[in-house]
Scaffold this motif. Structure first.
Motif, PDB file in Angstrom:
ATOM      1  N   MET A 114       0.850  -1.173   0.000  1.00  0.00           N
ATOM      2  CA  MET A 114       0.000   0.000   0.000  1.00  0.00           C
ATOM      3  C   MET A 114       0.894   1.234   0.000  1.00  0.00           C
ATOM      4  O   MET A 114       1.944   1.229   0.621  1.00  0.00           O
ATOM      5  N   PRO A 115       0.477   2.271  -0.690  1.00  0.00           N
ATOM      6  CA  PRO A 115       1.293   3.496  -0.687  1.00  0.00           C
ATOM      7  C   PRO A 115       1.493   3.996   0.746  1.00  0.00           C
ATOM      8  O   PRO A 115       0.658   3.758   1.612  1.00  0.00           O
ATOM      9  N   PRO A 116       2.584   4.694   0.981  1.00  0.00           N
ATOM     10  CA  PRO A 116       2.816   5.230   2.323  1.00  0.00           C
ATOM     11  C   PRO A 116       1.657   6.142   2.749  1.00  0.00           C
ATOM     12  O   PRO A 116       1.013   6.769   1.902  1.00  0.00           O
ATOM     13  N   PRO A 117       1.406   6.217   4.057  1.00  0.00           N
ATOM     14  CA  PRO A 117       0.281   7.035   4.527  1.00  0.00           C
ATOM     15  C   PRO A 117       0.347   8.491   4.064  1.00  0.00           C
ATOM     16  O   PRO A 117      -0.688   9.088   3.767  1.00  0.00           O
ATOM     17  N   PHE A 118       1.549   9.050   3.965  1.00  0.00           N
ATOM     18  CA  PHE A 118       1.619  10.456   3.547  1.00  0.00           C
ATOM     19  C   PHE A 118       1.105  10.623   2.115  1.00  0.00           C
ATOM     20  O   PHE A 118       0.513  11.654   1.786  1.00  0.00           O
ATOM     21  N   LEU A 119       1.304   9.615   1.254  1.00  0.00           N
ATOM     22  CA  LEU A 119       0.777   9.711  -0.119  1.00  0.00           C
ATOM     23  C   LEU A 119      -0.744   9.620  -0.128  1.00  0.00           C
ATOM     24  O   LEU A 119      -1.408  10.311  -0.903  1.00  0.00           O
ATOM     25  N   LEU A 120      -1.291   8.758   0.730  1.00  0.00           N
ATOM     26  CA  LEU A 120      -2.755   8.654   0.805  1.00  0.00           C
ATOM     27  C   LEU A 120      -3.352   9.932   1.389  1.00  0.00           C
ATOM     28  O   LEU A 120      -4.396  10.396   0.933  1.00  0.00           O
ATOM     29  N   ARG A 121      -2.681  10.511   2.390  1.00  0.00           N
ATOM     30  CA  ARG A 121      -3.159  11.785   2.943  1.00  0.00           C
ATOM     31  C   ARG A 121      -3.084  12.880   1.880  1.00  0.00           C
ATOM     32  O   ARG A 121      -3.991  13.704   1.750  1.00  0.00           O
ATOM     33  N   LEU A 122      -1.990  12.892   1.131  1.00  0.00           N
ATOM     34  CA  LEU A 122      -1.833  13.868   0.057  1.00  0.00           C
ATOM     35  C   LEU A 122      -2.924  13.680  -0.998  1.00  0.00           C
ATOM     36  O   LEU A 122      -3.528  14.648  -1.467  1.00  0.00           O
ATOM     37  N   ALA A 123      -3.193  12.419  -1.359  1.00  0.00           N
ATOM     38  CA  ALA A 123      -4.253  12.133  -2.330  1.00  0.00           C
ATOM     39  C   ALA A 123      -5.602  12.615  -1.800  1.00  0.00           C
ATOM     40  O   ALA A 123      -6.421  13.164  -2.554  1.00  0.00           O
ATOM     41  N   PHE A 124      -5.834  12.430  -0.494  1.00  0.00           N
ATOM     42  CA  PHE A 124      -7.081  12.898   0.109  1.00  0.00           C
ATOM     43  C   PHE A 124      -7.213  14.405  -0.026  1.00  0.00           C
ATOM     44  O   PHE A 124      -8.234  14.921  -0.486  1.00  0.00           O
ATOM     45  N   TRP A 125      -6.172  15.136   0.361  1.00  0.00           N
ATOM     46  CA  TRP A 125      -6.241  16.594   0.331  1.00  0.00           C
ATOM     47  C   TRP A 125      -6.252  17.153  -1.093  1.00  0.00           C
ATOM     48  O   TRP A 125      -6.907  18.158  -1.362  1.00  0.00           O
ATOM     49  N   ILE A 126      -5.555  16.491  -2.010  1.00  0.00           N
ATOM     50  CA  ILE A 126      -5.641  16.903  -3.417  1.00  0.00           C
ATOM     51  C   ILE A 126      -7.066  16.656  -3.916  1.00  0.00           C
ATOM     52  O   ILE A 126      -7.626  17.473  -4.656  1.00  0.00           O
TER      53      ILE A 126
END
Length: 160
Positions: free
Chosen positions: A1-13
């Motif tokens: 799974m992508p690192p959590p920071f990438l998922l958080r970034l995807a969420f905010w984008i």
């Protein structure tokens, strides 16, 4: 799974892209001029969507599901969509229905009028769906990651 920071970034984008595409859409519907920079929302969709797609793929592989079977793919989609809160399912459904109707109306209008407003209206309707889906499923994947981490911490526990 992508690192959590990438998922958080995807969420905010996804959230920012949804708001921006809603603004572009309202401007296009109301006939206001839409700046050309709005087309950058095309690129942002990929930034929001790709980490989510890779996260979903990893989740499916860890579940041991077979992606080559259509029935299995439908079950996977139902399982993942089952993790989405009810109000978000309704919101995504309404947004998808609106984007579909908006596209059909825009397509019919584009046959008679080739103005940039019609094009922007059609693009922005789709942008809203993709950004919203990215934000919703990035949040779901972050929740799954947190649940797995807390379950792993409980099962491994401190050394005795």
């Amino acid at each position: 799974m992508p690192p959590p920071f990438l998922l958080r970034l995807a969420f905010w984008i996804g959230v920012a892209g949804l708001v921006a595409s809603l603004g572009v859409h309202l401007a296009a519907v109301l006939g206001a001029p839409v700046p050309g920079v709005a087309m950058a929302l095309h690129v942002g969709v990929f930034a929001a969507f790709l980490p989510v797609v890779f996260g979903m793929k990893d989740w499916v592989e860890r579940r041991g599901d077979d992606l080559s079977d259509f029935r299995s793919q439908w079950g996977i989609q139902k399982a993942l969509f089952g993790l989405v809160p009810g109000w978000q399912k309704v919101a995504l459904g309404v947004l998808f229905a609106y984007a579909t109707v908006n596209f059909l109306i825009g397509f019919a209008g584009a046959m008679n009028d080739s103005s940039a407003g019609v094009d922007m209206r059609m693009f922005s309707g789709h942008w809203m769906v993709f950004y919203a889906v990215s934000a919703v499923f990035a949040r779901v994947l972050l929740g799954l990651r947190q649940a797995e981490a807390s379950a792993g911490a409980r099962t491994t526990g401190p050394a005795r």
